[in-house]
Write a protein that holds these residues in place. Structure first.
Motif, PDB file in Angstrom:
ATOM      1  N   ARG A  22     118.977 -80.173 -41.413  1.00 55.94           N
ATOM      2  CA  ARG A  22     119.873 -80.589 -40.333  1.00 55.94           C
ATOM      3  C   ARG A  22     120.701 -79.382 -39.927  1.00 55.94           C
ATOM      4  O   ARG A  22     121.535 -78.914 -40.697  1.00 55.94           O
ATOM      5  CB  ARG A  22     120.770 -81.734 -40.788  1.00 55.94           C
ATOM      6  N   LEU A  23     120.437 -78.906 -38.731  1.00 53.51           N
ATOM      7  CA  LEU A  23     121.122 -77.735 -38.191  1.00 53.51           C
ATOM      8  C   LEU A  23     122.304 -78.204 -37.354  1.00 53.51           C
ATOM      9  O   LEU A  23     122.136 -79.006 -36.434  1.00 53.51           O
ATOM     10  CB  LEU A  23     120.154 -76.912 -37.329  1.00 53.51           C
ATOM     11  N   THR A  24     123.495 -77.706 -37.665  1.00 50.26           N
ATOM     12  CA  THR A  24     124.686 -78.023 -36.892  1.00 50.26           C
ATOM     13  C   THR A  24     124.967 -76.868 -35.937  1.00 50.26           C
ATOM     14  O   THR A  24     124.955 -75.701 -36.350  1.00 50.26           O
ATOM     15  CB  THR A  24     125.896 -78.239 -37.822  1.00 50.26           C
ATOM     16  N   VAL A  25     125.174 -77.198 -34.677  1.00 47.61           N
ATOM     17  CA  VAL A  25     125.430 -76.199 -33.638  1.00 47.61           C
ATOM     18  C   VAL A  25     126.746 -76.535 -32.954  1.00 47.61           C
ATOM     19  O   VAL A  25     126.917 -77.643 -32.449  1.00 47.61           O
ATOM     20  CB  VAL A  25     124.285 -76.175 -32.589  1.00 47.61           C
ATOM     21  N   ASP A  26     127.670 -75.581 -32.952  1.00 52.26           N
ATOM     22  CA  ASP A  26     128.923 -75.736 -32.228  1.00 52.26           C
ATOM     23  C   ASP A  26     128.746 -75.144 -30.835  1.00 52.26           C
ATOM     24  O   ASP A  26     128.396 -73.972 -30.706  1.00 52.26           O
ATOM     25  CB  ASP A  26     130.066 -75.025 -32.953  1.00 52.26           C
ATOM     26  N   THR A  27     128.984 -75.956 -29.809  1.00 54.80           N
ATOM     27  CA  THR A  27     128.845 -75.472 -28.442  1.00 54.80           C
ATOM     28  C   THR A  27     130.224 -75.120 -27.890  1.00 54.80           C
ATOM     29  O   THR A  27     131.246 -75.533 -28.439  1.00 54.80           O
ATOM     30  CB  THR A  27     128.180 -76.517 -27.528  1.00 54.80           C
ATOM     31  N   ARG A  28     130.223 -74.395 -26.796  1.00 60.17           N
ATOM     32  CA  ARG A  28     131.468 -74.024 -26.125  1.00 60.17           C
ATOM     33  C   ARG A  28     131.657 -74.822 -24.843  1.00 60.17           C
ATOM     34  O   ARG A  28     132.410 -74.427 -23.968  1.00 60.17           O
ATOM     35  CB  ARG A  28     131.446 -72.538 -25.797  1.00 60.17           C
ATOM     36  N   GLY A  29     130.941 -75.901 -24.709  1.00 60.37           N
ATOM     37  CA  GLY A  29     130.921 -76.665 -23.470  1.00 60.37           C
ATOM     38  C   GLY A  29     129.594 -76.429 -22.783  1.00 60.37           C
ATOM     39  O   GLY A  29     128.635 -75.974 -23.406  1.00 60.37           O
ATOM     40  N   LYS A  30     129.530 -76.744 -21.518  1.00 62.45           N
ATOM     41  CA  LYS A  30     128.269 -76.659 -20.771  1.00 62.45           C
ATOM     42  C   LYS A  30     127.589 -75.308 -20.925  1.00 62.45           C
ATOM     43  O   LYS A  30     128.251 -74.270 -20.875  1.00 62.45           O
ATOM     44  CB  LYS A  30     128.523 -76.899 -19.292  1.00 62.45           C
ATOM     45  N   GLY A  31     126.263 -75.370 -21.052  1.00 61.65           N
ATOM     46  CA  GLY A  31     125.481 -74.147 -21.077  1.00 61.65           C
ATOM     47  C   GLY A  31     124.456 -74.136 -22.191  1.00 61.65           C
ATOM     48  O   GLY A  31     124.335 -75.078 -22.982  1.00 61.65           O
ATOM     49  N   LEU A  32     123.703 -73.046 -22.237  1.00 64.78           N
ATOM     50  CA  LEU A  32     122.624 -72.869 -23.203  1.00 64.78           C
ATOM     51  C   LEU A  32     123.132 -72.053 -24.394  1.00 64.78           C
ATOM     52  O   LEU A  32     123.565 -70.909 -24.231  1.00 64.78           O
ATOM     53  CB  LEU A  32     121.448 -72.166 -22.534  1.00 64.78           C
ATOM     54  N   THR A  33     123.064 -72.652 -25.572  1.00 69.12           N
ATOM     55  CA  THR A  33     123.469 -71.992 -26.805  1.00 69.12           C
ATOM     56  C   THR A  33     122.212 -71.535 -27.542  1.00 69.12           C
ATOM     57  O   THR A  33     121.361 -72.365 -27.880  1.00 69.12           O
ATOM     58  CB  THR A  33     124.277 -72.963 -27.702  1.00 69.12           C
ATOM     59  N   LEU A  61     119.934 -74.895 -27.420  1.00 74.97           N
ATOM     60  CA  LEU A  61     120.548 -76.204 -27.277  1.00 74.97           C
ATOM     61  C   LEU A  61     121.242 -76.176 -25.919  1.00 74.97           C
ATOM     62  O   LEU A  61     122.024 -75.261 -25.650  1.00 74.97           O
ATOM     63  CB  LEU A  61     121.574 -76.475 -28.377  1.00 74.97           C
ATOM     64  N   PHE A  62     120.947 -77.131 -25.080  1.00 73.10           N
ATOM     65  CA  PHE A  62     121.495 -77.188 -23.727  1.00 73.10           C
ATOM     66  C   PHE A  62     122.598 -78.240 -23.716  1.00 73.10           C
ATOM     67  O   PHE A  62     122.330 -79.442 -23.675  1.00 73.10           O
ATOM     68  CB  PHE A  62     120.377 -77.536 -22.751  1.00 73.10           C
ATOM     69  N   GLU A  63     123.843 -77.784 -23.775  1.00 77.85           N
ATOM     70  CA  GLU A  63     124.993 -78.692 -23.759  1.00 77.85           C
ATOM     71  C   GLU A  63     125.271 -79.116 -22.322  1.00 77.85           C
ATOM     72  O   GLU A  63     125.396 -78.271 -21.438  1.00 77.85           O
ATOM     73  CB  GLU A  63     126.222 -77.993 -24.347  1.00 77.85           C
ATOM     74  N   HIS A  64     125.384 -80.432 -22.118  1.00 77.02           N
ATOM     75  CA  HIS A  64     125.629 -80.963 -20.775  1.00 77.02           C
ATOM     76  C   HIS A  64     127.053 -81.479 -20.584  1.00 77.02           C
ATOM     77  O   HIS A  64     127.393 -81.929 -19.492  1.00 77.02           O
ATOM     78  CB  HIS A  64     124.631 -82.082 -20.470  1.00 77.02           C
ATOM     79  N   ARG A  65     127.868 -81.428 -21.625  1.00 80.02           N
ATOM     80  CA  ARG A  65     129.258 -81.883 -21.531  1.00 80.02           C
ATOM     81  C   ARG A  65     130.186 -80.686 -21.338  1.00 80.02           C
ATOM     82  O   ARG A  65     129.911 -79.588 -21.818  1.00 80.02           O
ATOM     83  CB  ARG A  65     129.684 -82.644 -22.794  1.00 80.02           C
ATOM     84  N   HIS A  86     131.376 -79.236 -28.309  1.00 78.07           N
ATOM     85  CA  HIS A  86     130.919 -80.306 -29.200  1.00 78.07           C
ATOM     86  C   HIS A  86     130.244 -79.702 -30.428  1.00 78.07           C
ATOM     87  O   HIS A  86     129.741 -78.587 -30.374  1.00 78.07           O
ATOM     88  CB  HIS A  86     129.910 -81.224 -28.489  1.00 78.07           C
ATOM     89  N   ARG A  87     130.194 -80.478 -31.480  1.00 78.50           N
ATOM     90  CA  ARG A  87     129.399 -80.143 -32.668  1.00 78.50           C
ATOM     91  C   ARG A  87     128.154 -81.016 -32.591  1.00 78.50           C
ATOM     92  O   ARG A  87     128.238 -82.245 -32.596  1.00 78.50           O
ATOM     93  CB  ARG A  87     130.190 -80.425 -33.932  1.00 78.50           C
ATOM     94  N   ARG A  88     127.003 -80.359 -32.489  1.00 78.22           N
ATOM     95  CA  ARG A  88     125.737 -81.069 -32.306  1.00 78.22           C
ATOM     96  C   ARG A  88     124.849 -80.893 -33.532  1.00 78.22           C
ATOM     97  O   ARG A  88     124.955 -79.911 -34.255  1.00 78.22           O
ATOM     98  CB  ARG A  88     125.008 -80.532 -31.071  1.00 78.22           C
TER      99      ARG A  88
END
Length: 140
Positions: free
Chosen positions: A7-18, A120-124, A128-130
């Protein structure tokens, strides 16, 4: 035949490609699997997974702008807005992309093209932590 699950946890910075390529490639390399199939599964309905160019950051910028035009955030446009104006657009953007993908593994590495990267493409709008579930099936 061996199986591995992570299980890989990815922290995003908001919208965009991580970018997630390096983390995933490192995990596959440490698994001991030389030949197999890697499945990625995103456990969310407002972000997605994609394979995209990893060399020129303007590609990621243009993709973001394209999705803003394709699925706009407009007050009153959608009934579902429980978590704000980006709530329903995030769900629609996820439907247009993917929440899972399969990638062949050869010589202990995901088989990607020269310019391909995993994202990971964040849409919010908010960070978020995904969680992405990685399942690797293969042989040494």
């Amino acid at each position: 035949m061996r199986q591995h699950l992570y299980r890989l946890t990815v922290d995003t910075r908001g919208k965009g490609l991580t970018p997630i390529t390096r983390t995933i490639a490192d995990w596959v390399g440490q698994s001991g699997v030389d030949v197999g199939l890697l499945t990625l599964w995103c456990r969310h309905t407002s972000c997605s997974l994609t394979v995209q160019e990893n060399a020129d950051p303007t590609v990621r910028h243009d993709i973001g702008r394209f999705f803003e035009r394709l699925v706009p955030e407009e007050h009153g446009r959608y009934v579902h807005d429980d978590e704000g104006p980006d709530d329903m657009p995030a769900h629609l953007r996820t439907m247009l992309t993917d929440t899972s993908m399969s990638i062949p593994v050869a010589e202990g590495r995901p088989v990607l093209g020269t310019w391909q990267g995993l994202y990971l493409f964040e849409h919010r709008a908010s960070p978020h932590r995904r969680e992405i579930v990685l399942h690797l099936l293969g042989e040494s």
